[in-house]
Design a protein around this motif. Structure first.
Motif, short mmCIF file in Angstrom:
data_model
loop_
_atom_site.label_atom_id
_atom_site.label_comp_id
_atom_site.label_asym_id
_atom_site.label_seq_id
_atom_site.Cartn_x
_atom_site.Cartn_y
_atom_site.Cartn_z
N ALA A 16 0.88 -1.17 0.00
CA ALA A 16 0.00 0.00 0.00
C ALA A 16 0.91 1.22 0.00
N TYR A 42 -3.30 -1.35 3.93
CA TYR A 42 -4.21 -0.27 3.55
C TYR A 42 -4.96 0.27 4.76
N VAL A 91 -8.89 1.50 -2.67
CA VAL A 91 -9.69 1.50 -1.44
C VAL A 91 -11.10 2.00 -1.72
#
Length: 297
Positions: A16, A42, A91
């Motif tokens: 991430a 994340y 996301v």
């Protein structure tokens, strides 16, 4: 900068933004661990959020219909009490009621500690954000593990009241049962529901017309005298007991069912995918409905 240079050189794998792992270690991780590492990374980029939906389902280890590649490439779902729903890169942020955040747990994934919705909340959220099938698979799995009860499911659904997607949540709750002992049995149960059949009894002990125990079956329609069994390949790999294989015992059991006026349909994995299961079940129900032969209690 050193990490980004190492990433460019192939020494690190980027999980991430700002989160890296040694590339060799990442390659050696199991498929499940790779997915967990990515979700954790994340979640750590947004510390005021919590893991929800299909991402939470993956962390809880619920039955998964997607391939490893699909799970690894799917958007990470994160919930927050402030702001609005938005898709940002890899996301998917969802704006949720404040009480939603109270239904979370801290989980150590092995790659960090994250906040994740509890099992029941995760199951019900799947119904509105993922699919009805995913939700029922997850609910059946948890009920079979005794992580919560059907009563708890009903109570939570009532508490959710006018939540967005409540109709989908209610439908999933109505279809959930503790009797599905494997994801394939859940899939077979959903097939029968989509065929418009009534709710069958599950995990029923069948006795002969003379009161002798014959066996325990996956699904039973007593009004039709119809048994439906899901036959997973795994049981046929079990070693023989008493000098008889599983297939031999199954054959003798089927003979006894038939001798007592029962009908039986045996379904395998390939029958679910190629449509044969649906075809045979419908034909059996149609045939037996005309006979009106119910099995005695």
């Amino acid at each position: 900068r050193r990490l980004y240079r190492g990433w460019a050189a192939g020494d690190y794998h980027k999980l991430a933004p700002g989160h890296f792992i040694d590339a060799r270690i990442h390659r050696e991780l199991s498929a499940t661990a790779q997915v967990w590492a990515r979700i954790t990374a994340y979640a750590c980029t947004a510390p005021k959020t919590y893991v929800i939906g299909s991402s939470a389902s993956l962390l809880w280890g619920f039955p998964e219909q997607r391939s490893h590649g699909q799970c690894l490439g799917a958007p990470v779902e994160l919930g927050r009490s402030a702001g609005r729903a938005v898709h940002k890169g890899s996301v998917h942020y969802r704006a949720l009621r404040r009480e939603h955040s109270s239904r979370t747990r801290l989980m150590d994934t092995g790659f960090g500690i994250v906040q994740v919705t509890d099992r029941l909340t995760t199951c019900l959220d799947l119904a509105r954000w993922s699919s009805l099938d995913d939700a029922v698979h997850a609910l059946d799995h948890c009920l079979q593990k005794k992580w919560f009860t059907l009563g708890k499911v009903d109570s939570r659904v009532q508490e959710m009241g006018g939540a967005k997607g409540i109709d989908d949540i209610r439908q999933a709750a109505l279809l959930a049962s503790a009797g599905s002992e494997s994801p394939r049995e859940t899939k077979l149960k959903l097939l029968m529901w989509r065929l418009g059949l009534p709710v069958p009894l599950q995990q029923v002990n069948i006795t002969s017309r003379r009161g002798m125990w014959l066996g325990r079956v996956d699904f039973f329609y007593p009004g039709l005298g119809l048994i439906i069994e899901y036959d997973g390949q795994g049981k046929y790999d079990l070693p023989a007991t008493d000098g008889r294989s599983v297939k031999e015992k199954e054959y003798d059991q089927t003979v006894e069912y038939l001798a007592n006026g029962l009908s039986i349909v045996r379904v395998r994995k390939e029958h679910l995918s190629n449509g044969l299961a649906a075809e045979i079940i419908v034909e059996q129900v149609r045939t037996l409905s005309g006979k009106g032969l119910s099995y005695p209690d």
